[in-house]
Write a protein that holds these residues in place. Sequence first.
Motif, mmCIF file in Angstrom:
data_model
loop_
_atom_site.group_PDB
_atom_site.id
_atom_site.type_symbol
_atom_site.label_atom_id
_atom_site.label_comp_id
_atom_site.label_asym_id
_atom_site.label_seq_id
_atom_site.Cartn_x
_atom_site.Cartn_y
_atom_site.Cartn_z
ATOM 1 N N ARG A 41 0.796 -1.231 0.000
ATOM 2 C CA ARG A 41 0.000 0.000 0.000
ATOM 3 C C ARG A 41 0.822 1.272 0.000
ATOM 4 O O ARG A 41 0.278 2.363 0.025
ATOM 5 N N ASP A 42 2.147 1.203 0.008
ATOM 6 C CA ASP A 42 2.979 2.395 0.098
ATOM 7 C C ASP A 42 3.109 3.131 -1.221
ATOM 8 O O ASP A 42 3.114 2.522 -2.295
ATOM 9 N N VAL A 43 3.248 4.442 -1.148
ATOM 10 C CA VAL A 43 3.749 5.266 -2.240
ATOM 11 C C VAL A 43 5.001 5.940 -1.687
ATOM 12 O O VAL A 43 4.944 6.630 -0.673
ATOM 13 N N VAL A 44 6.150 5.731 -2.338
ATOM 14 C CA VAL A 44 7.434 6.184 -1.816
ATOM 15 C C VAL A 44 8.113 7.073 -2.848
ATOM 16 O O VAL A 44 8.196 6.714 -4.025
ATOM 17 N N ALA A 45 8.601 8.238 -2.416
ATOM 18 C CA ALA A 45 9.340 9.157 -3.289
ATOM 19 C C ALA A 45 10.578 9.631 -2.553
ATOM 20 O O ALA A 45 10.563 9.793 -1.332
ATOM 21 N N ALA A 46 11.667 9.843 -3.283
ATOM 22 C CA ALA A 46 12.917 10.266 -2.655
ATOM 23 C C ALA A 46 13.700 11.157 -3.607
ATOM 24 O O ALA A 46 13.582 11.042 -4.836
ATOM 25 N N THR A 112 22.725 14.878 0.109
ATOM 26 C CA THR A 112 21.540 15.132 0.927
ATOM 27 C C THR A 112 20.528 14.021 0.634
ATOM 28 O O THR A 112 20.648 13.295 -0.360
ATOM 29 N N PHE A 113 19.504 13.925 1.470
ATOM 30 C CA PHE A 113 18.481 12.900 1.226
ATOM 31 C C PHE A 113 17.173 13.359 1.856
ATOM 32 O O PHE A 113 17.120 13.711 3.039
ATOM 33 N N THR A 114 16.115 13.366 1.058
ATOM 34 C CA THR A 114 14.770 13.684 1.550
ATOM 35 C C THR A 114 13.798 12.701 0.919
ATOM 36 O O THR A 114 13.801 12.527 -0.307
ATOM 37 N N ALA A 115 13.001 12.054 1.749
ATOM 38 C CA ALA A 115 12.058 11.051 1.244
ATOM 39 C C ALA A 115 10.680 11.257 1.851
ATOM 40 O O ALA A 115 10.536 11.783 2.964
ATOM 41 N N LEU A 116 9.684 10.821 1.103
ATOM 42 C CA LEU A 116 8.293 10.868 1.535
ATOM 43 C C LEU A 116 7.696 9.481 1.360
ATOM 44 O O LEU A 116 7.762 8.909 0.272
ATOM 45 N N VAL A 117 7.133 8.935 2.445
ATOM 46 C CA VAL A 117 6.453 7.647 2.387
ATOM 47 C C VAL A 117 4.986 7.884 2.723
ATOM 48 O O VAL A 117 4.651 8.317 3.827
ATOM 49 N N LEU A 118 4.118 7.620 1.760
ATOM 50 C CA LEU A 118 2.680 7.776 1.964
ATOM 51 C C LEU A 118 2.097 6.405 2.246
ATOM 52 O O LEU A 118 2.077 5.536 1.377
ATOM 53 N N ARG A 119 1.659 6.212 3.469
ATOM 54 C CA ARG A 119 1.064 4.936 3.875
ATOM 55 C C ARG A 119 -0.264 5.206 4.550
ATOM 56 O O ARG A 119 -0.312 5.900 5.565
ATOM 57 N N ASN A 232 22.291 22.684 -9.910
ATOM 58 C CA ASN A 232 21.323 21.753 -10.501
ATOM 59 C C ASN A 232 19.953 22.029 -9.901
ATOM 60 O O ASN A 232 19.839 22.376 -8.729
ATOM 61 N N CYS A 233 18.921 21.856 -10.697
ATOM 62 C CA CYS A 233 17.549 22.145 -10.239
ATOM 63 C C CYS A 233 16.677 20.903 -10.426
ATOM 64 O O CYS A 233 16.469 20.449 -11.559
ATOM 65 N N THR A 234 16.166 20.380 -9.309
ATOM 66 C CA THR A 234 15.311 19.192 -9.356
ATOM 67 C C THR A 234 14.091 19.410 -8.486
ATOM 68 O O THR A 234 14.212 19.876 -7.341
ATOM 69 N N ALA A 235 12.908 19.075 -9.014
ATOM 70 C CA ALA A 235 11.656 19.173 -8.260
ATOM 71 C C ALA A 235 10.832 17.928 -8.514
ATOM 72 O O ALA A 235 10.681 17.496 -9.663
ATOM 73 N N LEU A 236 10.313 17.346 -7.445
ATOM 74 C CA LEU A 236 9.408 16.196 -7.529
ATOM 75 C C LEU A 236 8.110 16.598 -6.843
ATOM 76 O O LEU A 236 8.122 16.983 -5.677
ATOM 77 N N VAL A 237 6.999 16.527 -7.562
ATOM 78 C CA VAL A 237 5.682 16.908 -7.035
ATOM 79 C C VAL A 237 4.809 15.666 -6.941
ATOM 80 O O VAL A 237 4.698 14.899 -7.908
ATOM 81 N N LEU A 238 4.207 15.461 -5.787
ATOM 82 C CA LEU A 238 3.309 14.323 -5.562
ATOM 83 C C LEU A 238 1.937 14.863 -5.173
ATOM 84 O O LEU A 238 1.814 15.591 -4.197
ATOM 85 N N ASP A 239 0.930 14.520 -5.958
ATOM 86 C CA ASP A 239 -0.455 14.916 -5.701
ATOM 87 C C ASP A 239 -1.226 13.750 -5.099
ATOM 88 O O ASP A 239 -1.208 12.639 -5.651
ATOM 89 N N VAL A 240 -1.926 13.988 -3.996
ATOM 90 C CA VAL A 240 -2.779 12.970 -3.383
ATOM 91 C C VAL A 240 -4.155 13.078 -4.028
ATOM 92 O O VAL A 240 -4.910 14.002 -3.754
#
Length: 570
Positions: A41-46, A112-119, A232-240
């Motif tokens: 059931r996870d949605v994982v982004a890093a 660096t490290f940033t992660a999002l776990v949607l559970r 460097n420019c990086t963007a990750l967008v997660l919509d619920v």
Amino acid sequence: MAQRVSGVKASVGFVSETGPRKRNEDFAGAVFGSELPEPRRDVVAALSDGIGSTKGGREAAEIAVRGFLDGFCDLPETMEVRRAAAIVLNALNGWIYSQAHRDPELSGMGCTFTALVLRGRVAHVLHVGDSRAYRLSRDRLTCLTSDHVRQGGKGGGRSNVLTRALGVETELRLDYGTQPVAQHDRFLLCSDGVHGYLADEFIAGIMQERVSSEDTARALVAAALDAGSADNCTALVLDVVGLATAETADIGANIAQLPLVPVPQGGETIDGFVLKVLLSDGRYTRLFGAEDEVEGGEVALKFPKPMVAGVDAYRAAFIREAWVGARVNSPWLGHVIELPPGRQSCLYTVMPLYQGELLETRIARRPALGLEEGRQIAIKLARAAAALHRVGIVHRDIKPDNVILESGGSLKLIDLGVVRVPGMEDAPPEDIPGTPAYMAPEMFDGEAGNEATDIYALGVTMFRAFTGEFPYGNPDATSRPRRDRPAHLSALRPDLPAWLQAAIGRAIARDPADRFRDMAEFAVEIEAGPARAPVAVHRPRTLYEREPLRFWQGVAALLALALLLSLWRR
């Protein structure tokens, strides 16, 4: 891309540009649980940003993201997110650190490290370094991470000297936090090449434009480059897009552990909520307007009164309210705000602080409710109840005291504590909850509540809204109906049309078979009512309508003449 995972639906888009640098040392990725051989059931982004002054920055960033996504999803889903993440990231930290000290080609590598776990309905944020995570909820942007940097030295007032990062120390110092997730929330993970050159207000403006997640990520990167980003420019967008259905057992287990406390008096601070003003003091609950010092903004907190009812009854009511608030979304239903795990220390419910007046208050205020105002209230209430009925939930306490009329014509149907939820039966037939004057006759004979009883309650509510009276002669809202036949709406409000009398009369029919089939049919009937009204026939006005005084003077003269003729004949 979008994917549904056990009821969770999310859309993820990310864009990464090298910018003026020679190579791109950022790396980002995401995994949907249902794509795995063993679905979860996870949605994982890093997202990672390699340390640019070292030889292996890019390698570290890619190893961190790929290693985390693979390693986290290989661990059992039953393991807590924080523990599972720590296991994977500590292993990655040790491997990167050893490689940096063993291989001259990778000397000093780190990232660096940033992660999002949607559970379920909770977002877990893991972070080290100066990449960032943001959350946009109801058009309010919040930064969820803190930069681990030494201040000063870099253009824009920010330093590129990291005090913490993945792979630069033998022991990883990882930040961890949780956030409640609501449908339509947006999350952003980005490198400092983006957030270091865009103010939070500017980021919020781009995030508030509800285009696709990938288009939003592209707009953020383009804006950072236009602003002169030298990185460097990086963007990750997660919509619920959709949320998992909250499991009744899970909600019940969490609430069962919360203690009941003496009812607050106001002015106190509980779990970061400052109780500002007493909104209502009912028989069973006390409601406060409060300021949320953690998330910001104003909310309403509802506390139970333990001395009135049993503890089990209160817990059951709060479980139902939390369950429904987590499952049903409608613009006409009151919302229940879920708190992140660990914040709530006692039993209460958190809701938005709606601005407006109760329908009960509006009924007591003059002038009386007009046709159009009442029509709109009836239609929106029917749609609110229909949203519950679509998922098998019965409100069981629709009444003017549970309707908030907001400015601009909106409204909220509130108080979900006595709803009937499939699989959560709680009351014996002799103790069905509700307010007697609004309860359908069959509920007094043991019916626990269904769509037909909600239709009846809404019909009684609207009869009262228009007339101020109960259709079956109840002197107040706590007694049973006294009459077998309802009063006529037209007798109390002759200014209202006959079609409205027919529609409300059908809703409050004593026999459930005579009522509307469902709330949608009731809403359609009320909405289409004026179109079905008979067209007025224009005719010349009579003498009585034009000159009532002269009419009665003429009648009196004729009667006097008749009396004189009668006397003359005698």
